[in-house]
Design an enzyme around this catalytic site. Structure first.
Site, PDB file in Angstrom:
ATOM      1  N   GLU A  27       0.847  -1.196   0.000  1.00  0.00           N
ATOM      2  CA  GLU A  27       0.000   0.000   0.000  1.00  0.00           C
ATOM      3  C   GLU A  27       0.879   1.241   0.000  1.00  0.00           C
ATOM      4  OE1 GLU A  27      -3.745   0.069   2.312  1.00  0.00           O
ATOM      5  OE2 GLU A  27      -3.247  -1.973   2.864  1.00  0.00           O
TER       6      GLU A  27
ATOM      7  N   HIS B   1      -9.122   9.749   2.620  1.00  0.00           N
ATOM      8  CA  HIS B   1      -8.701   8.639   1.760  1.00  0.00           C
ATOM      9  C   HIS B   1      -8.950   9.055   0.319  1.00  0.00           C
ATOM     10  CE1 HIS B   1      -8.292   4.691  -0.006  1.00  0.00           C
ATOM     11  NE2 HIS B   1      -7.869   4.213   1.157  1.00  0.00           N
TER      12      HIS B   1
ATOM     13  N   ARG C 100      -1.082   9.131   1.384  1.00  0.00           N
ATOM     14  CA  ARG C 100      -2.495   9.410   1.099  1.00  0.00           C
ATOM     15  C   ARG C 100      -2.828  10.889   0.976  1.00  0.00           C
ATOM     16  NH1 ARG C 100      -5.438   4.968   4.866  1.00  0.00           N
ATOM     17  NH2 ARG C 100      -4.796   3.277   3.503  1.00  0.00           N
TER      18      ARG C 100
ATOM     19  N   HIS D 207     -11.461   9.836   6.269  1.00  0.00           N
ATOM     20  CA  HIS D 207     -11.178   8.421   6.560  1.00  0.00           C
ATOM     21  C   HIS D 207     -10.724   8.198   7.996  1.00  0.00           C
ATOM     22  CE1 HIS D 207     -10.123   4.340   5.542  1.00  0.00           C
ATOM     23  NE2 HIS D 207      -8.841   4.523   5.787  1.00  0.00           N
TER      24      HIS D 207
ATOM     25  N   ARG E 143      -1.525   9.129   8.801  1.00  0.00           N
ATOM     26  CA  ARG E 143      -1.305   7.714   9.129  1.00  0.00           C
ATOM     27  C   ARG E 143      -0.850   6.911   7.912  1.00  0.00           C
ATOM     28  NH1 ARG E 143      -4.328   3.448   8.355  1.00  0.00           N
ATOM     29  NH2 ARG E 143      -6.363   4.457   8.228  1.00  0.00           N
TER      30      ARG E 143
HETATM   31  C1  SIN Z   1      -7.454   0.910   2.584  1.00  0.00           C
HETATM   32  O1  SIN Z   1      -7.638  -0.302   2.437  1.00  0.00           O
HETATM   33  O2  SIN Z   1      -7.103   1.634   1.657  1.00  0.00           O
HETATM   34  C2  SIN Z   1      -7.685   1.502   3.925  1.00  0.00           C
HETATM   35  C3  SIN Z   1      -6.913   0.814   4.957  1.00  0.00           C
HETATM   36  C4  SIN Z   1      -6.309   1.806   5.897  1.00  0.00           C
HETATM   37  O3  SIN Z   1      -6.887   2.862   6.117  1.00  0.00           O
HETATM   38  O4  SIN Z   1      -5.220   1.571   6.395  1.00  0.00           O
END
Ligand code: SIN
Length: 521
Positions: free
Chosen positions: A112, A226, A272, A329, A364
């Site tokens: 991610e 997000h 993000r 988010h 975060r």
């Molecule tokens: C996501 O799956 O993009 C969100 C998970 C997160 O906020 O860490």
């Protein structure tokens, strides 16, 4: 008077991992405002970030967390999270928790944004939060008392110690409950915004009651938007996990131009806040943004939840483009705690998103939130098991329920609060907008009767609105005070000196142009 050892407010992963740790030895009462099926944890798709392989290193996870957090993190807290997190996840694997594996039985590790390594363990493809919640609910089944549809509306503080809570049920019946330790695990406040990945019940209740009890809150200006909510007909319909970009999807505008190329070295896997702002800019220019998922094979198997959400909303994955927009988010700040979850009020603890331990800094890192819940839930459990019993027995008041005086005060609707927050305290802020929002909230909170929980026979909806107003006001005030841009707090009047090539995009400075795009005003 019935008294428990521990009262936990909330039923997400932080609450359940704490309950699982202590329920054999302590008498535990759990409150949840809705049902056990309605926590934010259940919605968590991506997974849990943890160092579990030889080719990864704790120091790399620490660095990624601090870089995403733009150096606003407590390094000690991050070390604690990463180190304990690795152990907690390895223990879950040993216990047989069904993390996804390849055909050879090796745990699959996803990638991610802002992670240098593939280190996201997941379950059921994109159903990690749901799988973890059922796992822990099973572990505590029959071992804790769980009161659903009970909203905790106040904390009872005597001689500086938190000794109990006041709660109201769906019929409006109010009662008091006492315990040796009171734990806030109420999650965040996504419902303050028109677009959010959160459950609509996330009205910031834990933050509001802690504030009213006199607890210290901090870093409230740092909110994570997000980048990718499914966006259909002017509404956000749910989260499209960052793991989708981790598998190769990329963002394009309606002219099919890749929007992250040349903007940040990590492109679509940039932190993000950077990706959310890039999408926000495109939308301000009047351009729709899509996630191109055509590089992902077997999408429906890897992301079953997202696949069916798209189907339900008339979006065919086979066409390769998912329309997206950013949405609120995660709250990085919250009720300030030490690494044991202790707040500034003895007897009151906070874990999970409602807490500010310093682990997330200004932004975060992806998949560090389930990790936080697991780590701080378990470690608070270990601390509580060692606490001497009966420390606060002498502090229980005989009766704190005051008579209710019916005196209606004027409150806004939830929608009105969401519009003000989205327009003035959203992805981009400036002094003028923040001052407008602040004075708007002051109209309500400056009424003296607003602060007396006993003055009004508030309905649950009104109590939520009251909490939303308190938290919105505090976020706005904090955002006004921070005269810099950092992570999830972006001030147009104090732009950041980050390493993002914002020159690539035309920056639009008018709030007016975004009104229709973000569904406000
Ligand atoms: C996501 O799956 O993009 C969100 C998970 C997160 O906020 O860490």
């Amino acid at each position: 008077m019935a008294r428990h050892d521990v009262i936990i407010i909330g039923s997400g992963i932080a609450a359940l991992s704490l309950a699982a740790q202590i329920c054999e030895k302590m008498n535990v009462l759990v409150f949840t405002k809705s049902s056990r099926e309605e926590s934010n944890s259940i919605l968590a798709q991506g997974g849990v970030a943890a160092v579990i392989t030889e080719d990864d290193d704790l120091s790399l996870h620490v660095n990624d967390t601090i870089e995403a957090g733009v150096n606003h993190n407590s390094e000690e807290a991050v070390q604690f999270l990463v180190d304990k997190g690795s152990k907690v996840v390895k223990k879950l694997i040993q216990e047989g928790f069904p993390f996804d594996k390849d055909l050879n039985g090796n745990i699959l590790l996803g990638r991610e944004g802002a992670h240098q390594k593939n280190r996201i363990v997941h379950a059921g493809g994109d159903q990690t939060g749901k799988a973890l919640t059922s796992y822990y609910l099973n572990r505590v089944k029959g071992m804790v008392e769980l009161k659903e549809e009970h909203m905790v509306i106040d904390l009872i503080v005597t001689q500086g110690h938190c000794v109990g809570v006041k709660a109201v049920d769906q019929k409006g019946e109010r009662n008091e409950y006492f315990a040796e330790h009171i734990v806030l695990a109420t999650g965040g406040c996504g419902a303050l915004y028109s677009y959010t990945s959160n459950q609509q019940v996330m009205t910031g209740d834990g933050l509001a009651i802690a504030y009213q009890a006199g607890a210290r809150l901090s870093d409230l200006e740092f909110l994570q938007f997000h980048p990718t909510m499914l966006y259909v007909d002017g509404y956000c319909k749910g989260l499209i996990s960052e793991a989708v970009r981790g598998e190769g999807a990329y963002l394009v505008n309606e002219d099919h131009q890749r929007i992250m190329q040349g903007l940040h070295k990590l492109e679509d896997l940039a932190p993000r806040d950077v990706v959310a702002r890039a999408i926000f800019q495109e939308r301000k220019l009047g351009k729709d943004v899509y996630l191109n998922v055509s590089p992902i094979k077997k999408f429906e198997k890897k992301f079953p939840t997202i696949y069916s959400m798209c189907q339900r909303n008339g979006i065919a994955i086979e066409d390769g483009l998912i329309p997206v927009a950013p949405g609120m988010h995660f709250l990085m700040g919250g009720v300030e705690t030490d690494l044991k979850g202790r707040t500034s009020i003895p007897g009151l603890y906070a874990i999970g998103e409602v807490a500010n331990t310093g682990v997330h800094g200004a932004n975060r890192l992806a998949s560090n939130s389930l990790l936080e819940g697991l780590v701080f839930g378990e470690s608070l459990g270990q601390c509580l098991l060692q606490e001497p019993k009966g420390k606060r027995d002498h502090l229980i008041p005989s009766n704190t329920v005051k008579p209710i005086v019916v005196h209606k005060i004027k409150l806004p609707t939830k929608n009105e609060i969401q519009q003000v927050m989205s327009l003035y305290v959203g992805i981009e802020r400036d002094e003028k907008g923040l001052k407008k929002a602040k004075s708007c909230f002051e109209t309500y909170i400056n009424q003296s009767s607003f602060w007396d929980i006993n003055v009004n026979e508030f309905t649950i909806e009104e109590l939520e609105i009251r909490n939303m107003l308190i938290v919105s006001y505090l976020i706005t005030k904090s955002a006004l005070q921070r005269k810099e841009s950092r992570g999830g707090h972006f001030r147009l009047d104090f732009p950041s000196k980050d390493n993002v090539n914002w020159g690539k995009v035309k920056v639009v400075h008018s709030n007016e142009t975004i009104k229709s795009k973000v569904g406000v005003g």
